[in-house]
Every structure is written in C-alpha cells, then in structure tokens.
Design a protein around this motif. Structure first.
Motif, short mmCIF file in Angstrom:
data_model
loop_
_atom_site.label_atom_id
_atom_site.label_comp_id
_atom_site.label_asym_id
_atom_site.label_seq_id
_atom_site.Cartn_x
_atom_site.Cartn_y
_atom_site.Cartn_z
N ASN A 56 1.16 -1.33 -0.29
CA ASN A 56 0.24 0.01 -0.56
C ASN A 56 1.09 1.20 -0.55
N GLN A 57 1.96 1.48 0.78
CA GLN A 57 2.81 2.57 0.49
C GLN A 57 4.55 2.11 -0.02
N GLY A 58 3.60 2.01 -1.52
CA GLY A 58 4.41 1.78 -2.39
C GLY A 58 5.97 0.65 -2.41
N GLY A 59 5.79 -0.45 -1.67
CA GLY A 59 6.74 -1.12 -1.41
C GLY A 59 6.97 -2.31 -2.49
N THR A 60 8.23 -2.22 -3.23
CA THR A 60 8.05 -3.64 -4.00
C THR A 60 8.72 -5.14 -3.60
N ILE A 61 7.86 -6.67 -2.62
CA ILE A 61 8.38 -7.31 -2.44
C ILE A 61 8.98 -8.45 -3.53
N LYS A 62 10.64 -8.05 -3.03
CA LYS A 62 11.27 -8.95 -4.24
C LYS A 62 11.51 -10.43 -3.54
N HIS A 63 11.25 -11.31 -2.67
CA HIS A 63 11.77 -12.23 -2.22
C HIS A 63 10.63 -12.76 -1.01
N GLU A 64 10.68 -13.74 -1.56
CA GLU A 64 9.59 -14.38 0.66
C GLU A 64 10.56 -15.40 0.39
N TYR A 65 10.47 -15.77 1.40
CA TYR A 65 11.23 -16.24 2.11
C TYR A 65 10.30 -17.94 2.94
N THR A 66 11.11 -19.43 2.60
CA THR A 66 10.38 -20.28 2.93
C THR A 66 10.37 -20.87 4.57
N LEU A 67 11.30 -20.79 4.80
CA LEU A 67 12.61 -21.16 6.00
C LEU A 67 11.66 -20.88 6.95
N ILE A 68 12.06 -19.07 6.85
CA ILE A 68 12.17 -18.16 8.50
C ILE A 68 10.81 -17.25 7.75
N LYS A 69 9.45 -16.79 8.43
CA LYS A 69 8.78 -15.97 8.34
C LYS A 69 8.82 -14.42 7.82
N GLY A 70 9.39 -14.29 6.33
CA GLY A 70 9.54 -12.93 6.52
C GLY A 70 9.62 -12.47 4.92
N PHE A 71 10.50 -11.87 4.66
CA PHE A 71 10.64 -11.55 3.21
C PHE A 71 10.90 -9.90 3.21
N THR A 72 12.04 -10.25 1.91
CA THR A 72 12.79 -9.04 1.50
C THR A 72 11.82 -7.96 0.61
N VAL A 73 12.23 -6.91 0.95
CA VAL A 73 11.40 -5.49 0.40
C VAL A 73 12.07 -4.37 0.34
N GLU A 74 11.80 -3.83 -1.75
CA GLU A 74 12.10 -2.68 -2.24
C GLU A 74 11.77 -1.20 -1.07
N TYR A 75 11.81 -0.82 -0.58
CA TYR A 75 10.81 0.55 0.27
C TYR A 75 11.41 1.69 0.56
N PRO A 76 10.48 2.39 0.71
CA PRO A 76 11.28 3.98 0.66
C PRO A 76 11.48 4.01 1.68
N PRO A 77 12.59 5.04 2.18
CA PRO A 77 13.23 4.94 3.51
C PRO A 77 12.95 5.39 4.53
N ASP A 78 11.71 6.09 4.06
CA ASP A 78 10.98 7.24 5.06
C ASP A 78 10.02 6.64 5.55
N HIS A 79 9.60 4.93 4.98
CA HIS A 79 8.41 4.45 5.66
C HIS A 79 8.51 3.98 5.92
N VAL A 80 9.41 2.77 6.53
CA VAL A 80 10.60 2.29 7.37
C VAL A 80 10.01 2.61 8.95
N GLY A 81 10.23 3.02 9.13
CA GLY A 81 9.37 3.59 10.80
C GLY A 81 7.95 3.03 10.73
N ALA A 82 7.23 2.91 10.26
CA ALA A 82 5.56 2.56 10.20
C ALA A 82 5.79 0.96 10.47
N LEU A 83 7.39 0.39 9.99
CA LEU A 83 7.04 -1.53 9.70
C LEU A 83 7.87 -1.98 11.09
#
Length: 70
Positions: free
Chosen positions: A26-53
């Motif tokens: 919703n905030q313009g990020g792009t998920i680049k990879h979703e992990y299968t062994l751990i619960k997580g993902f890698t995202v390309e994301y604007p640095p000014d939005h990281v605080g919300a996460l």
C-alpha cells in the motif's frame, strides 16, 4: 530504493506478517523475495516509510546489505 529484510518475531501470529506485506504494498514497496524457511520477506521500500514497519511489536526490520567473512 533500498532493500529491507522483514521478519516475524518469535511467537508472533502469522497474520502480522500478512499485515506487514499488505502495508508495504500500500505504501509503494515491492516485495522482492519471500522466505520459506523463516517467516519473512525482502522488500524494496522507501526509507521514509520504514518507521511504520519498525513500530510493530511483531515485526523485525533491518536494511539488507552485503556480508563479508574475514
């Protein structure tokens, strides 16, 4: 945009990870990879939005970077 690794903290409900994925989309990020062994993902994301996460008690965020073994 920089890359960030987003992972679910121990004992957190899986729904919190789904909320985080929806939030970054919703905030313009792009998920680049979703992990299968751990619960997580890698995202390309604007640095000014990281605080919300980072404000979530269920999510851990760290900027992706190159690791070197010396």
């Amino acid at each position: 945009m920089p890359l960030y690794n987003v992972t679910l903290k121990k004992d957190s409900p899986h729904e919190e990870l789904e909320k985080a994925k929806q939030q970054v989309k919703n905030q313009g990020g792009t998920i680049k990879h979703e992990y299968t062994l751990i619960k997580g993902f890698t995202v390309e994301y604007p640095p000014d939005h990281v605080g919300a996460l980072e404000s979530s008690d269920h999510i851990h965020v760290e900027q992706d970077g190159e690791m070197k073994i010396q």
